[in-house]
Design a protein around this motif. Structure first.
Motif, PDB file in Angstrom:
ATOM      1  N   PHE A 459       0.847  -1.191   0.000  1.00 43.03           N
ATOM      2  CA  PHE A 459       0.000   0.000   0.000  1.00 43.03           C
ATOM      3  C   PHE A 459       0.889   1.250   0.000  1.00 43.03           C
ATOM      4  O   PHE A 459       1.225   1.789   1.048  1.00 43.03           O
ATOM      5  CB  PHE A 459      -0.918   0.012   1.225  1.00 43.03           C
ATOM      6  N   PRO A 460       1.278   1.718  -1.163  1.00 48.51           N
ATOM      7  CA  PRO A 460       2.119   2.911  -1.219  1.00 48.51           C
ATOM      8  C   PRO A 460       1.333   4.164  -0.876  1.00 48.51           C
ATOM      9  O   PRO A 460       0.104   4.168  -0.876  1.00 48.51           O
ATOM     10  CB  PRO A 460       2.600   2.949  -2.677  1.00 48.51           C
ATOM     11  N   THR A 461       2.062   5.227  -0.585  1.00 51.74           N
ATOM     12  CA  THR A 461       1.438   6.498  -0.269  1.00 51.74           C
ATOM     13  C   THR A 461       0.718   7.057  -1.489  1.00 51.74           C
ATOM     14  O   THR A 461       1.158   6.896  -2.618  1.00 51.74           O
ATOM     15  CB  THR A 461       2.506   7.495   0.199  1.00 51.74           C
ATOM     16  N   ILE A 462      -0.389   7.717  -1.240  1.00 50.57           N
ATOM     17  CA  ILE A 462      -1.196   8.318  -2.301  1.00 50.57           C
ATOM     18  C   ILE A 462      -1.019   9.826  -2.257  1.00 50.57           C
ATOM     19  O   ILE A 462      -0.977  10.424  -1.175  1.00 50.57           O
ATOM     20  CB  ILE A 462      -2.675   7.947  -2.124  1.00 50.57           C
ATOM     21  N   ALA A 463      -0.909  10.442  -3.413  1.00 55.32           N
ATOM     22  CA  ALA A 463      -0.742  11.893  -3.475  1.00 55.32           C
ATOM     23  C   ALA A 463      -1.331  12.406  -4.784  1.00 55.32           C
ATOM     24  O   ALA A 463      -1.463  11.656  -5.754  1.00 55.32           O
ATOM     25  CB  ALA A 463       0.731  12.265  -3.370  1.00 55.32           C
ATOM     26  N   PRO A 464      -1.685  13.682  -4.853  1.00 52.48           N
ATOM     27  CA  PRO A 464      -2.261  14.233  -6.079  1.00 52.48           C
ATOM     28  C   PRO A 464      -1.214  14.427  -7.166  1.00 52.48           C
ATOM     29  O   PRO A 464      -0.041  14.664  -6.884  1.00 52.48           O
ATOM     30  CB  PRO A 464      -2.820  15.581  -5.621  1.00 52.48           C
ATOM     31  N   THR A 465      -1.633  14.301  -8.397  1.00 50.06           N
ATOM     32  CA  THR A 465      -0.745  14.544  -9.533  1.00 50.06           C
ATOM     33  C   THR A 465      -1.579  14.902 -10.748  1.00 50.06           C
ATOM     34  O   THR A 465      -2.811  14.845 -10.717  1.00 50.06           O
ATOM     35  CB  THR A 465       0.140  13.321  -9.817  1.00 50.06           C
ATOM     36  N   TYR A 466      -0.891  15.235 -11.837  1.00 54.04           N
ATOM     37  CA  TYR A 466      -1.561  15.553 -13.095  1.00 54.04           C
ATOM     38  C   TYR A 466      -1.212  14.483 -14.122  1.00 54.04           C
ATOM     39  O   TYR A 466      -0.034  14.258 -14.423  1.00 54.04           O
ATOM     40  CB  TYR A 466      -1.131  16.933 -13.603  1.00 54.04           C
ATOM     41  N   LEU A 467      -2.222  13.814 -14.664  1.00 52.15           N
ATOM     42  CA  LEU A 467      -2.047  12.739 -15.625  1.00 52.15           C
ATOM     43  C   LEU A 467      -2.554  13.177 -16.986  1.00 52.15           C
ATOM     44  O   LEU A 467      -3.570  13.867 -17.097  1.00 52.15           O
ATOM     45  CB  LEU A 467      -2.809  11.495 -15.165  1.00 52.15           C
ATOM     46  N   MET A 468      -1.854  12.736 -18.042  1.00 51.60           N
ATOM     47  CA  MET A 468      -2.262  13.080 -19.406  1.00 51.60           C
ATOM     48  C   MET A 468      -2.429  11.814 -20.240  1.00 51.60           C
ATOM     49  O   MET A 468      -1.519  10.996 -20.332  1.00 51.60           O
ATOM     50  CB  MET A 468      -1.238  13.998 -20.070  1.00 51.60           C
ATOM     51  N   ARG A 469      -3.610  11.678 -20.811  1.00 49.32           N
ATOM     52  CA  ARG A 469      -3.900  10.554 -21.711  1.00 49.32           C
ATOM     53  C   ARG A 469      -4.875  11.043 -22.778  1.00 49.32           C
ATOM     54  O   ARG A 469      -5.840  11.751 -22.477  1.00 49.32           O
ATOM     55  CB  ARG A 469      -4.489   9.368 -20.928  1.00 49.32           C
ATOM     56  N   ASP A 470      -4.595  10.675 -24.024  1.00 54.07           N
ATOM     57  CA  ASP A 470      -5.466  11.058 -25.144  1.00 54.07           C
ATOM     58  C   ASP A 470      -5.663  12.564 -25.228  1.00 54.07           C
ATOM     59  O   ASP A 470      -6.759  13.057 -25.531  1.00 54.07           O
ATOM     60  CB  ASP A 470      -6.824  10.360 -25.037  1.00 54.07           C
ATOM     61  N   GLY A 471      -4.628  13.329 -24.923  1.00 52.11           N
ATOM     62  CA  GLY A 471      -4.691  14.770 -25.062  1.00 52.11           C
ATOM     63  C   GLY A 471      -5.419  15.494 -23.956  1.00 52.11           C
ATOM     64  O   GLY A 471      -5.620  16.702 -24.033  1.00 52.11           O
ATOM     65  N   ILE A 472      -5.811  14.781 -22.916  1.00 51.72           N
ATOM     66  CA  ILE A 472      -6.563  15.372 -21.815  1.00 51.72           C
ATOM     67  C   ILE A 472      -5.732  15.316 -20.535  1.00 51.72           C
ATOM     68  O   ILE A 472      -5.193  14.253 -20.184  1.00 51.72           O
ATOM     69  CB  ILE A 472      -7.906  14.648 -21.602  1.00 51.72           C
ATOM     70  N   CYS A 473      -5.612  16.452 -19.842  1.00 51.63           N
ATOM     71  CA  CYS A 473      -4.879  16.519 -18.580  1.00 51.63           C
ATOM     72  C   CYS A 473      -5.872  16.638 -17.431  1.00 51.63           C
ATOM     73  O   CYS A 473      -6.765  17.487 -17.462  1.00 51.63           O
ATOM     74  CB  CYS A 473      -3.932  17.720 -18.579  1.00 51.63           C
ATOM     75  N   HIS A 474      -5.731  15.786 -16.439  1.00 51.40           N
ATOM     76  CA  HIS A 474      -6.623  15.868 -15.283  1.00 51.40           C
ATOM     77  C   HIS A 474      -5.857  15.557 -14.005  1.00 51.40           C
ATOM     78  O   HIS A 474      -4.866  14.834 -14.017  1.00 51.40           O
ATOM     79  CB  HIS A 474      -7.809  14.908 -15.434  1.00 51.40           C
ATOM     80  N   LYS A 475      -6.335  16.141 -12.917  1.00 51.44           N
ATOM     81  CA  LYS A 475      -5.731  15.896 -11.616  1.00 51.44           C
ATOM     82  C   LYS A 475      -6.399  14.701 -10.965  1.00 51.44           C
ATOM     83  O   LYS A 475      -7.616  14.538 -11.036  1.00 51.44           O
ATOM     84  CB  LYS A 475      -5.876  17.129 -10.725  1.00 51.44           C
ATOM     85  N   ASP A 476      -5.577  13.870 -10.322  1.00 51.92           N
ATOM     86  CA  ASP A 476      -6.135  12.711  -9.633  1.00 51.92           C
ATOM     87  C   ASP A 476      -5.180  12.308  -8.519  1.00 51.92           C
ATOM     88  O   ASP A 476      -4.033  12.761  -8.464  1.00 51.92           O
ATOM     89  CB  ASP A 476      -6.329  11.548 -10.610  1.00 51.92           C
ATOM     90  N   HIS A 477      -5.655  11.457  -7.638  1.00 52.56           N
ATOM     91  CA  HIS A 477      -4.799  10.896  -6.604  1.00 52.56           C
ATOM     92  C   HIS A 477      -4.135   9.643  -7.173  1.00 52.56           C
ATOM     93  O   HIS A 477      -4.795   8.806  -7.782  1.00 52.56           O
ATOM     94  CB  HIS A 477      -5.593  10.561  -5.350  1.00 52.56           C
ATOM     95  N   ALA A 478      -2.834   9.544  -6.961  1.00 49.62           N
ATOM     96  CA  ALA A 478      -2.075   8.510  -7.651  1.00 49.62           C
ATOM     97  C   ALA A 478      -0.995   7.918  -6.759  1.00 49.62           C
ATOM     98  O   ALA A 478      -0.668   8.446  -5.695  1.00 49.62           O
ATOM     99  CB  ALA A 478      -1.452   9.085  -8.923  1.00 49.62           C
ATOM    100  N   MET A 479      -0.433   6.800  -7.224  1.00 53.20           N
ATOM    101  CA  MET A 479       0.702   6.144  -6.590  1.00 53.20           C
ATOM    102  C   MET A 479       1.678   5.739  -7.687  1.00 53.20           C
ATOM    103  O   MET A 479       1.291   5.567  -8.834  1.00 53.20           O
ATOM    104  CB  MET A 479       0.250   4.928  -5.784  1.00 53.20           C
ATOM    105  N   SER A 480       2.953   5.607  -7.315  1.00 51.86           N
ATOM    106  CA  SER A 480       3.992   5.370  -8.320  1.00 51.86           C
ATOM    107  C   SER A 480       4.874   4.193  -7.951  1.00 51.86           C
ATOM    108  O   SER A 480       4.950   3.783  -6.794  1.00 51.86           O
ATOM    109  CB  SER A 480       4.853   6.625  -8.497  1.00 51.86           C
ATOM    110  N   GLU A 481       5.579   3.684  -8.965  1.00 46.09           N
ATOM    111  CA  GLU A 481       6.450   2.521  -8.802  1.00 46.09           C
ATOM    112  C   GLU A 481       7.702   2.697  -9.650  1.00 46.09           C
ATOM    113  O   GLU A 481       7.622   3.070 -10.824  1.00 46.09           O
ATOM    114  CB  GLU A 481       5.709   1.262  -9.238  1.00 46.09           C
ATOM    115  N   LEU A 482       8.848   2.453  -9.048  1.00 46.84           N
ATOM    116  CA  LEU A 482      10.130   2.598  -9.732  1.00 46.84           C
ATOM    117  C   LEU A 482      10.699   1.245 -10.117  1.00 46.84           C
ATOM    118  O   LEU A 482      10.744   0.327  -9.309  1.00 46.84           O
ATOM    119  CB  LEU A 482      11.130   3.322  -8.817  1.00 46.84           C
TER     120      LEU A 482
END
Length: 530
Positions: A459-482
């Motif tokens: 269960f990684p930490t969740i934080a807000p970010t800006y995601l872009m897909r199909d030319g649309i940018c939206h803010k959402d809560h997200a988690m990441s993996e390296l």
């Protein structure tokens, strides 16, 4: 064997040539094999959290779990919370829109694009129906000490998987009950018996996450540095804190070196692709190293391939020096006997394979689970410090033969992930479906148990970010993996290349269980060291 490349959820490049690399384990040596090359991607784990997953804020307090014990510590993972938005994300919406527009322009100009599945001809005709790769607009804050740890362990993983791939006895013992991919195991046995070795059934988990986006990932880092330079005053960020991603050049260099090891200047590098291929990469082989490449499906290889008496593989009258598999990792890639014949033909050839069947075997999730058992790493590594570093990366992993863990997973399915022997997104089982699946397997018998493993859910930490897909940018809560990429090339006893050469950062919305970029669940992201 051949040569091979590798990405996981673990990525690292493995070149291994036939030879007696480990004389103290004679049963594991295949001294008549040809050079073998493999590119692996390693998704690393560390104590807080166990997996090197993080977010745009602090890391979660997840304690590592010994894979041989109970999962009592898992309850601490559920005590996570959504982090408050940092100042970085309190940005003027108009600035975000300008950045998003500039990012789309940059991806179009520099070819950070993939095939658009909504366009019927995309994937069939090169250059038709392209769309920008899914990306995160702002980089992910990541602890520099954890970054260094991940890079440091990469060459050790390279050596570990190489040694596992040579231990036919271990592979057969570990995978003997897994028969869902029997044709591939049959091919492995034919090839290994011919060369005096022994292998069994296959899929991959340690290696090959999605090896089709290396070029895009390297370009994405350049894009982020350019974008941050342009808006550095408004954002208050330093583009120099984004580590250079050498994946594109590193993998091209590794493939070129494997081609040189084949010692036939007229030979070509063959990419094994799916019928509808939407990712085209590695132009550096042509532009930088003057290596000719061709792209063939398994069906085309079966139709056009001819094996010469000396082991040379000819496809369309072209000698094949290196085979790089961008397809062949899922049962759906083998819809008929034609594809299986092609795979056998390639494995029997002297071409350097990326990966060979031995690396497929070493990359199964079952092997991950076996390596996490006490005292197993000692079979392959001698250095105690290296063993400790690798073991520190493991999450809890169990077979379905562990009745206590299965019972606990049925009672508390939210703390587990049920993983089949498949690659790519969309295959794992989560939540109450874990309980239902385990109960179903108990009713139907244990024959299918070997097709799955249980893993501690992270269960990684969740934080807000800006995601872009199909030319649309939206803010959402997200988690990441390296994930860290590496390159490893060995010809007999001579290790030519063992380097960390790039990374992958994937970010997904927190509501999504799956995380594959190509599967449509995640986006490409970048690292901002702090």
């Amino acid at each position: 064997m051949g040569a091979g490349f590798s990405s996981c959820s673990h990525t690292t490049t493995f070149f291994a040539a036939s030879t007696t690399l480990f004389p103290h384990r004679s049963k594991s040596n295949f001294s008549t094999f040809n050079p073998h090359f493999k590119l692996l991607s390693q998704t690393l784990y560390y104590p807080k959290p166990t997996k090197i997953t993080t977010s745009r804020s602090s890391s979660s307090a997840l304690s590592p779990i010994n894979s041989g014990g109970r999962a009592e510590e898992m309850k601490t993972q559920e005590e996570k919370s959504t982090q408050p938005m940092s100042d970085l994300h309190n940005i003027d919406p108009e600035l975000i829109q300008r950045m998003a527009y500039d990012a789309l322009v940059w991806t179009s100009i520099h070819g950070l694009v993939v095939g658009d599945k909504s366009v019927p001809r995309s994937g069939k005709v090169p250059g038709v129906g392209l769309v920008h790769a899914p990306i995160a607009l702002l980089p992910m804050s990541f602890p520099e000490n954890h970054w260094k740890q991940a890079c440091e362990v990469s060459p050790i993983f390279n050596e570990l998987i190489d040694r596992v791939s040579l231990d036919g006895e271990f592979l057969q013992e570990s995978l003997s009950s897994y028969n869902l991919w029997f044709p591939l195991g049959r091919i492995g046995l034919q090839v290994m018996n011919k060369n005096g070795g022994c292998f069994y059934f296959q899929t991959h988990g340690y290696s090959f996450p999605d090896a089709r986006k290396w070029q895009a990932r390297g370009k994405f880092i350049v894009k982020m540095q350019s974008l941050l330079n342009q808006y550095k005053e408004q954002l208050g960020l330093d583009s120099r804190r984004i580590p250079r991603n050498a994946a594109v050049n590193g993998f091209a260099e590794a493939l070129a070196k494997a081609w040189e090891e084949y010692s036939n200047p007229r030979a070509v590098v063959m990419f094994v692709v799916q019928t509808e291929e939407r990712n085209i990469c590695f132009p550096q082989l042509c532009n930088t190293y003057d290596v000719t490449t061709i792209r063939k499906t398994l069906a085309e290889i079966d139709e056009q391939g001819v094996l010469q008496p000396d082991g040379t593989l000819l496809v369309g009258d072209q000698a094949i020096g290196v085979i790089y598999f961008r397809a062949g990792y899922a049962p759906t890639d083998y819809p008929s006997e034609s594809e299986w014949r092609a795979r056998l033909l390639m494995e029997q050839s002297s071409a350097i394979k990326c990966p060979s069947i031995s690396y497929h075997l070493a990359g199964t999730k079952k092997i991950q689970q076996e390596l996490a058992k006490p005292n197993v790493l000692e079979r392959f590594l001698e250095n105690k410090d290296d063993i400790a570093k690798i073991r520190k990366c493991f999450a809890g992993l169990w077979s379905l033969d562990d009745s206590d863990i299965v019972k606990d997973a049925i009672e508390r399915p939210e703390f587990y992930v049920m993983k089949p022997q498949r690659e790519g997104g969309g295959n794992n089982i989560y939540g109450d479906d874990v309980r239902k699946s385990l109960l179903r397997l108990q009713e139907e018998g244990a024959e299918e148990n070997a097709a799955y493993i249980l893993m501690q859910r992270i269960f990684p930490t969740i934080a807000p970010t800006y995601l872009m897909r199909d030319g649309i940018c939206h803010k959402d809560h997200a988690m990441s993996e390296l994930g860290i990429y590496g390159a490893y090339l060995r010809n007999k006893e001579n290790v030519i290349m063992n380097e960390q050469c790039g990374y992958l950062m994937r970010t997904k919305v927190s509501s999504s269980n799956e995380g594959g970029v190509a599967a449509g669940f995640a986006v490409l992201d970048s690292v901002y060291l702090n």
